[in-house]
Design an enzyme around this catalytic site. Structure first.
Site, PDB file in Angstrom:
ATOM      1  N   ASP A 186       1.159   2.825  -7.068  1.00 23.42           N
ATOM      2  CA  ASP A 186       0.875   2.541  -8.474  1.00 23.42           C
ATOM      3  C   ASP A 186       1.504   3.617  -9.368  1.00 23.42           C
ATOM      4  O   ASP A 186       2.001   4.631  -8.899  1.00 23.42           O
ATOM      5  CB  ASP A 186      -0.635   2.397  -8.729  1.00 23.42           C
ATOM      6  CG  ASP A 186      -1.245   1.303  -7.855  1.00 23.42           C
ATOM      7  OD1 ASP A 186      -0.655   0.207  -7.820  1.00 23.42           O
ATOM      8  OD2 ASP A 186      -2.263   1.542  -7.192  1.00 23.42           O
ATOM      9  N   HIS A 331      18.568  -5.483 -11.074  1.00 23.39           N
ATOM     10  CA  HIS A 331      17.165  -5.296 -10.713  1.00 23.39           C
ATOM     11  C   HIS A 331      16.866  -3.878 -10.229  1.00 23.39           C
ATOM     12  O   HIS A 331      15.720  -3.544  -9.957  1.00 23.39           O
ATOM     13  CB  HIS A 331      16.824  -6.329  -9.630  1.00 23.39           C
ATOM     14  CG  HIS A 331      15.393  -6.711  -9.572  1.00 23.39           C
ATOM     15  ND1 HIS A 331      14.644  -6.600  -8.422  1.00 23.39           N
ATOM     16  CD2 HIS A 331      14.543  -7.196 -10.509  1.00 23.39           C
ATOM     17  CE1 HIS A 331      13.406  -7.009  -8.652  1.00 23.39           C
ATOM     18  NE2 HIS A 331      13.320  -7.377  -9.910  1.00 23.39           N
ATOM     19  N   LYS A 333      15.873  -0.110 -10.126  1.00 24.96           N
ATOM     20  CA  LYS A 333      15.001   0.708 -10.994  1.00 24.96           C
ATOM     21  C   LYS A 333      15.158   2.156 -10.544  1.00 24.96           C
ATOM     22  O   LYS A 333      14.538   2.572  -9.571  1.00 24.96           O
ATOM     23  CB  LYS A 333      13.540   0.274 -10.836  1.00 24.96           C
ATOM     24  CG  LYS A 333      13.318  -1.204 -11.172  1.00 24.96           C
ATOM     25  CD  LYS A 333      12.427  -1.848 -10.150  1.00 24.96           C
ATOM     26  CE  LYS A 333      12.340  -3.347 -10.210  1.00 24.96           C
ATOM     27  NZ  LYS A 333      12.902  -4.086 -11.269  1.00 24.96           N
ATOM     28  N   ASP A 338      18.765  16.153 -13.518  1.00 26.23           N
ATOM     29  CA  ASP A 338      18.909  17.470 -12.897  1.00 26.23           C
ATOM     30  C   ASP A 338      17.558  18.169 -13.016  1.00 26.23           C
ATOM     31  O   ASP A 338      16.878  18.063 -14.039  1.00 26.23           O
ATOM     32  CB  ASP A 338      20.022  18.269 -13.573  1.00 26.23           C
ATOM     33  CG  ASP A 338      19.674  18.652 -15.000  1.00 26.23           C
ATOM     34  OD1 ASP A 338      19.425  19.838 -15.245  1.00 26.23           O
ATOM     35  OD2 ASP A 338      19.641  17.750 -15.869  1.00 26.23           O
ATOM     36  N   HIS A 370      -7.290  -0.889 -10.780  1.00 24.75           N
ATOM     37  CA  HIS A 370      -6.787  -2.191 -11.237  1.00 24.75           C
ATOM     38  C   HIS A 370      -7.828  -2.978 -12.040  1.00 24.75           C
ATOM     39  O   HIS A 370      -8.129  -4.140 -11.748  1.00 24.75           O
ATOM     40  CB  HIS A 370      -6.319  -3.027 -10.039  1.00 24.75           C
ATOM     41  CG  HIS A 370      -5.165  -2.402  -9.307  1.00 24.75           C
ATOM     42  ND1 HIS A 370      -3.969  -2.106  -9.924  1.00 24.75           N
ATOM     43  CD2 HIS A 370      -5.019  -2.017  -8.015  1.00 24.75           C
ATOM     44  CE1 HIS A 370      -3.142  -1.557  -9.035  1.00 24.75           C
ATOM     45  NE2 HIS A 370      -3.754  -1.483  -7.879  1.00 24.75           N
ATOM     46  N   HIS A 404       0.147  -3.783  -9.215  1.00 27.25           N
ATOM     47  CA  HIS A 404       0.226  -2.913  -8.034  1.00 27.25           C
ATOM     48  C   HIS A 404       1.685  -2.761  -7.624  1.00 27.25           C
ATOM     49  O   HIS A 404       2.396  -3.756  -7.471  1.00 27.25           O
ATOM     50  CB  HIS A 404      -0.580  -3.492  -6.868  1.00 27.25           C
ATOM     51  CG  HIS A 404      -0.420  -2.687  -5.611  1.00 27.25           C
ATOM     52  ND1 HIS A 404      -0.853  -1.384  -5.507  1.00 27.25           N
ATOM     53  CD2 HIS A 404       0.164  -2.978  -4.419  1.00 27.25           C
ATOM     54  CE1 HIS A 404      -0.557  -0.918  -4.300  1.00 27.25           C
ATOM     55  NE2 HIS A 404       0.064  -1.865  -3.627  1.00 27.25           N
ATOM     56  N   GLN A 520       6.611  -8.795  -3.570  1.00 29.57           N
ATOM     57  CA  GLN A 520       6.355  -9.743  -4.662  1.00 29.57           C
ATOM     58  C   GLN A 520       6.685 -11.179  -4.245  1.00 29.57           C
ATOM     59  O   GLN A 520       6.147 -12.128  -4.808  1.00 29.57           O
ATOM     60  CB  GLN A 520       7.212  -9.322  -5.858  1.00 29.57           C
ATOM     61  CG  GLN A 520       7.023 -10.168  -7.098  1.00 29.57           C
ATOM     62  CD  GLN A 520       8.007  -9.801  -8.194  1.00 29.57           C
ATOM     63  OE1 GLN A 520       8.882  -8.967  -7.999  1.00 29.57           O
ATOM     64  NE2 GLN A 520       7.884 -10.423  -9.332  1.00 29.57           N
ATOM     65  N   HIS A 659       3.727  -6.325  -7.080  1.00 33.05           N
ATOM     66  CA  HIS A 659       5.146  -6.261  -7.451  1.00 33.05           C
ATOM     67  C   HIS A 659       5.923  -5.403  -6.450  1.00 33.05           C
ATOM     68  O   HIS A 659       7.129  -5.225  -6.565  1.00 33.05           O
ATOM     69  CB  HIS A 659       5.270  -5.684  -8.869  1.00 33.05           C
ATOM     70  CG  HIS A 659       6.646  -5.756  -9.440  1.00 33.05           C
ATOM     71  ND1 HIS A 659       7.480  -4.658  -9.517  1.00 33.05           N
ATOM     72  CD2 HIS A 659       7.355  -6.796  -9.954  1.00 33.05           C
ATOM     73  CE1 HIS A 659       8.635  -5.022 -10.070  1.00 33.05           C
ATOM     74  NE2 HIS A 659       8.585  -6.308 -10.331  1.00 33.05           N
ATOM     75  N   LYS A 661       7.813  -3.657  -3.242  1.00 37.06           N
ATOM     76  CA  LYS A 661       8.881  -4.054  -2.332  1.00 37.06           C
ATOM     77  C   LYS A 661       8.938  -3.001  -1.230  1.00 37.06           C
ATOM     78  O   LYS A 661       9.735  -2.069  -1.273  1.00 37.06           O
ATOM     79  CB  LYS A 661      10.233  -4.123  -3.047  1.00 37.06           C
ATOM     80  CG  LYS A 661      10.244  -5.116  -4.220  1.00 37.06           C
ATOM     81  CD  LYS A 661       9.992  -4.437  -5.537  1.00 37.06           C
ATOM     82  CE  LYS A 661      10.108  -5.329  -6.731  1.00 37.06           C
ATOM     83  NZ  LYS A 661       9.465  -6.593  -6.727  1.00 37.06           N
ATOM     84  N   ASP A 666       5.317   0.801  12.244  1.00 40.57           N
ATOM     85  CA  ASP A 666       4.715   1.714  13.230  1.00 40.57           C
ATOM     86  C   ASP A 666       4.272   3.049  12.631  1.00 40.57           C
ATOM     87  O   ASP A 666       4.193   4.054  13.356  1.00 40.57           O
ATOM     88  CB  ASP A 666       5.701   1.990  14.384  1.00 40.57           C
ATOM     89  CG  ASP A 666       6.039   0.729  15.173  1.00 40.57           C
ATOM     90  OD1 ASP A 666       5.251  -0.230  15.125  1.00 40.57           O
ATOM     91  OD2 ASP A 666       7.098   0.701  15.832  1.00 40.57           O
ATOM     92  N   GLU A 720      -7.202   1.730  -0.882  1.00 46.47           N
ATOM     93  CA  GLU A 720      -7.149   1.105  -2.213  1.00 46.47           C
ATOM     94  C   GLU A 720      -7.510  -0.376  -2.123  1.00 46.47           C
ATOM     95  O   GLU A 720      -8.277  -0.894  -2.933  1.00 46.47           O
ATOM     96  CB  GLU A 720      -5.749   1.262  -2.816  1.00 46.47           C
ATOM     97  CG  GLU A 720      -5.550   0.456  -4.098  1.00 46.47           C
ATOM     98  CD  GLU A 720      -4.129   0.523  -4.663  1.00 46.47           C
ATOM     99  OE1 GLU A 720      -3.761  -0.416  -5.403  1.00 46.47           O
ATOM    100  OE2 GLU A 720      -3.399   1.485  -4.386  1.00 46.47           O
TER     101      GLU A 720
END
Length: 808
Positions: A186, A331, A333, A338, A370, A404, A520, A659, A661, A666, A720
């Site tokens: 989050d 897409h 982000k 520095d 949330h 999330h 997502q 949302h 990814k 393991d 969570e």
């Protein structure tokens, strides 16, 4: 003809066609094409021959176009193809490209039966027409093929084998050693939220705080701040926790960036230019990216903000070009700055990068609580995000849509790879060359170098992956040979980096015990969906991730070993849930789940075991439900009667939007980035994406379970979502663990969906509301045809007018 499972890697070379009769396109179609070319002034009557490689009807490779060689096209191109397909033939198709599509010349077939044992096949193969007769002139194509079975791969089922592991092969960026990684759940984690989670060496897990760290990184930058986003919104604030204030923390992101630029810091932003804002999706409540507002805000300031359309690489047809620029997005982000040296003593600076799923825009700030209603007069009063209801607003009240997500900070040599990615994109689409010349600063900014000593048990090895093509990244090699050497894939005249998909495939194939995914979207491997009411070859959601997961589970069932895959997705993809686009995506998701469950049930039956397939593969979503408290924000207006909005408000519940990814394997390896598990993100030539794959070489599952930062991060996420810690969670592959998680999530779903609410929901992890029949069909959960408070079908519905390329 018998079908064989080709699960492994296919090495293929397409050399040449010996002779093509007459060349060009004859007959009726040729006349039409000549008229089209003449009318719209594109293309000329030259041949543009290329070849494709298919496993049955799944396209797995294509050569570049050879222009004006009508009789003897020579490609000499090699392909490294991951496969997980049932096939009877490898099919080579020769086509002549033209502005509105392509004309079939013929097809050549190599039986899989000849390849399945691993023998090399190098021969001239007859080219046949649609009726399987030799084409005019008896043309042949020269190809070479060799198949490598996954089970003979030294990494299959072995996890990461210590220092010998060199990272994902055939990729643009190699693995970097001596890095440091901070993982974020989050945008913010309040003090005291995470309980004591023991790690190796007597340590405990410590959470990091994403937007605080981004704020500090931007505030402390001296030379450069580079940002890319799907959306960047200038009006948000990054610091909102009243118990953790920071000097200047109330400034908006836009003001902060303007202030840094006025101090002489080079602030460069690449924000996706939402050019059509994808008209078909717009009315379904999607895509409010503020791109125009952001560009206008920075006009005539020292900040260089470029709106960046998703331009096609030059190689596609006229029609494909329209598709890419109007349907696909940028897409990635990332933030690159520095920063000061870790010790803080030296005047030297280093590069620090952030990569993940969180855009710096509205609706993204959230904590693991949330809340739906309780932050509407504080952290979310000026950042009310609820795109799933028409006409939603803070004046009409909650529930807002909780968010999330997962992000990461990278330090060390890999941070420079993120910087180089930005430079490639800026040079391709940024316009003015205003990038900081780092060579001139080499006495200030240290070159790429480790930030951790090799014997430090907290060191990380990290590799950067992308989905991007030459239309978005400058300096990609021109020829297929050079592209292959650089770990890139050549397409029909575009060069593609598809390494995110490769990273997922490699990680799944290495996995020993369990996989935990939050994403997502979850759809793909459409080549093996059941084809009752669709033509599979029209869908083209061909990436391998779902199929690789089910084949991994099948292989473990065959060996009598435990293996569990946990997948967390949103209840539905963001947007009005009844809308055609949302329903279409839910339909693809159902088909994907069904394909996987059928594989698992077939494997169990082959072992004479009647067992719940959810012991091996289990899907969840996240939701919250809150009782009303005194002193809560009271809206001045009320939602429309008989709307999803009023029903959700009265029931005091809503989904938490996943949302994320991310994939954890393991507890030793993690992938975090911007890429969804759908074709748009995994294709390479559709949405542009970036991700990192990382592990700690001192915390691997070699002799005992890994107990490093990745384990701590997963346990913090499970805390969570479940509202508890439990010793069974330490070994997620075990039947006790998966049954406990399924049981708790089932209980939480019942509480979420019930008529009455007496207490807050004790946790957020909900069973995804589907059933699985004894044959593997995905069915409605009894009494749950629609998501609560909506008229939206859980199983989705096929769209008759939205093209699959838009929703896959």
């Amino acid at each position: 003809m018998a079908h064989y499972l080709m699960h492994g890697t296919l090495h293929a070379t397409v050399y040449e066609v010996d002779k093509l009769h007459s060349g060009g396109i004859s007959g009726f179609f040729g006349k039409i094409l000549a008229n089209v070319e003449g009318t719209i002034g594109i293309g000329k009557g030259v041949t543009q021959l290329y070849a494709t490689i298919d496993l049955e009807r799944a396209r797995v490779g294509r050569t570049r176009i050879i222009k004006d060689e009508p009789n003897n096209p020579k490609w000499y191109e090699s392909f490294h193809i991951y496969c997980a397909h049932m096939a009877s033939n490898v099919v080579f198709t020769v086509k002549d490209d033209n502005p509105i599509g392509a004309t079939l010349i013929g097809r050549a077939y190599v039986p899989v039966e000849e390849l399945i044992r691993g023998d090399q096949v190098d021969r001239w193969v007859e080219i046949l027409d649609e009726d399987k007769n030799p084409i005019e002139g008896d043309s042949k194509i020269h190809v070479k093929l060799q198949f490598f079975d996954v089970k003979k791969d030294s990494n299959w089922n072995m996890g990461i084998k210590g220092a010998r592991y060199l990272g994902v092969p055939y990729t643009f960026y190699s693995q970097r050693r001596g890095c440091r990684v901070s993982l974020y759940q989050d945008a913010h984690v309040p003090d005291g939220f995470i309980p004591k989670i023991p790690l190796a060496g007597g340590k405990y897990y410590e959470p990091h705080r994403c937007w605080e760290d981004v704020f500090d990184a931007i505030t402390n930058a001296r030379h450069l701040i580079y940002i890319t986003g799907w959306s960047v919104y200038t009006e948000i604030t990054l610091i909102r926790d009243s118990r953790r204030p920071k000097p200047g923390g109330d400034v908006t992101l836009g003001e902060l960036l303007k202030q840094k630029a006025s101090e002489g810091v080079k602030v460069l932003m690449l924000v996706w230019d939402d050019r059509t804002s994808v008209g078909l999706l717009k009315k379904d409540g999607l895509m409010a990216t503020h791109d125009e507002e952001t560009a206008n805000y920075f006009q005539n300031t020292d900040v260089h903000c470029v709106l960046c359309p998703r331009n096609p690489d030059d190689g596609g047809s006229f029609v494909q070009g329209l598709q890419i620029s109007t349907m696909f997005t940028h897409h990635q982000k990332i933030v690159v700055v520095d920063g000061e040296m870790p010790s803080g003593e030296s005047q030297m600076r280093r590069i620090v990068s952030f990569v993940g799923g969180i855009d710096l825009c509205d609706g993204r700030y959230d904590t693991p609580f949330h809340s739906l209603f309780r932050t509407l007069d504080t952290a979310h009063h000026d950042d009310f995000h609820q795109p799933n209801f028409a006409g939603s607003s803070i004046t009409k009240g909650g529930p807002r849509e909780p968010w999330h997500d997962i992000h990461s900070r990278l330090e060390g040599p890999v941070a420079w790879d993120v910087l180089f990615n930005f430079e490639q994109r800026w040079r391709q689409q940024g316009g003015k060359d205003v990038l900081v010349n780092l060579r001139e600063l080499d006495n200030i900014i240290i070159p790429p170098s480790p930030v951790m000593f090799p014997d430090d048990h907290e060191t990380w090895n990290v590799q950067l992956f992308r989905s991007i093509d030459g239309g978005a990244a400058f300096g990609f090699p021109e020829t297929p040979e050079e592209a292959a050497r650089a770990g890139l894939v050549s397409g029909k005249d575009n060069i593609i980096d598809r390494s995110i998909q490769d990273a997922y495939i490699n990680a799944i194939r290495r996995a020993k015990n369990f996989i935990y995914i939050e994403n997502q979207y979850f759809l793909g491997s459409s080549f093996d969906w059941s084809s009752d009411d669709i033509k599979r070859e029209d869908i083209n959601a061909l990436h391998l991730i779902p199929k690789e997961l089910s084949l991994k589970i099948v292989s473990k069932i065959e060996r009598g070993e435990r293996f569990t895959v946990y997948v967390v997705v949103p209840m539905w993809p963001e947007g009005v849930p009844e809308s055609a686009s949302v329903q279409a995506i839910l339909d693809w998701q159902r088909r994907t789940m069904e394909m996987m469950y059928k594989d698992i049930i077939q494997a169990l039956r082959a072992k004479d075991r009647e067992e719940d397939p959810r012991n091996y593969l289990t899907f969840f979503c996240l939701g919250n439900r809150e009782v009303k408290k005194s002193g809560e924000y009271e809206p001045s207006e009320r939602p429309e009667d008989d709307s999803d909005y009023i029903r959700a408000q009265e029931a005091r519940r809503f989904m938490i939007y996943v949302h994320t990814k991310m994939m954890i394997v393991d507890d030793e390896y993690i992938i975090v980035g911007s890429a969804n598990i759908n074709q748009r993100s995994m294709d390479g030539a559709r949405d542009s994406e970036i991700a990192m794959g990382a592990y700690q070489p001192y915390h691997l599952t070699i002799n005992q379970p890994a107990r490093g930062q990745i384990h701590g991060f997963r346990m913090a996420l499970w805390y969570e979502h479940l509202g508890m810690l439990d010793d069974t969670f330490l070994e997620p592959e075990n039947i006790e663990c998966v049954q406990k998680v399924n049981r708790v999530a089932g209980k939480y779903w019942d509480l979420y969906a019930s008529e009455l609410l007496e207490h807050d929901l004790p946790g957020h992890l909900l069973r995804y509301p589907i059933g699985v029949s004894s044959e593997g069909d995905v069915t409605e959960l009894p009494g749950t045809e629609f998501f609560p408070d909506t008229k939206a079908r859980v199983l989705g519905a096929k769209s008759d007018y939205l093209p699959p390329i838009l929703t896959t």
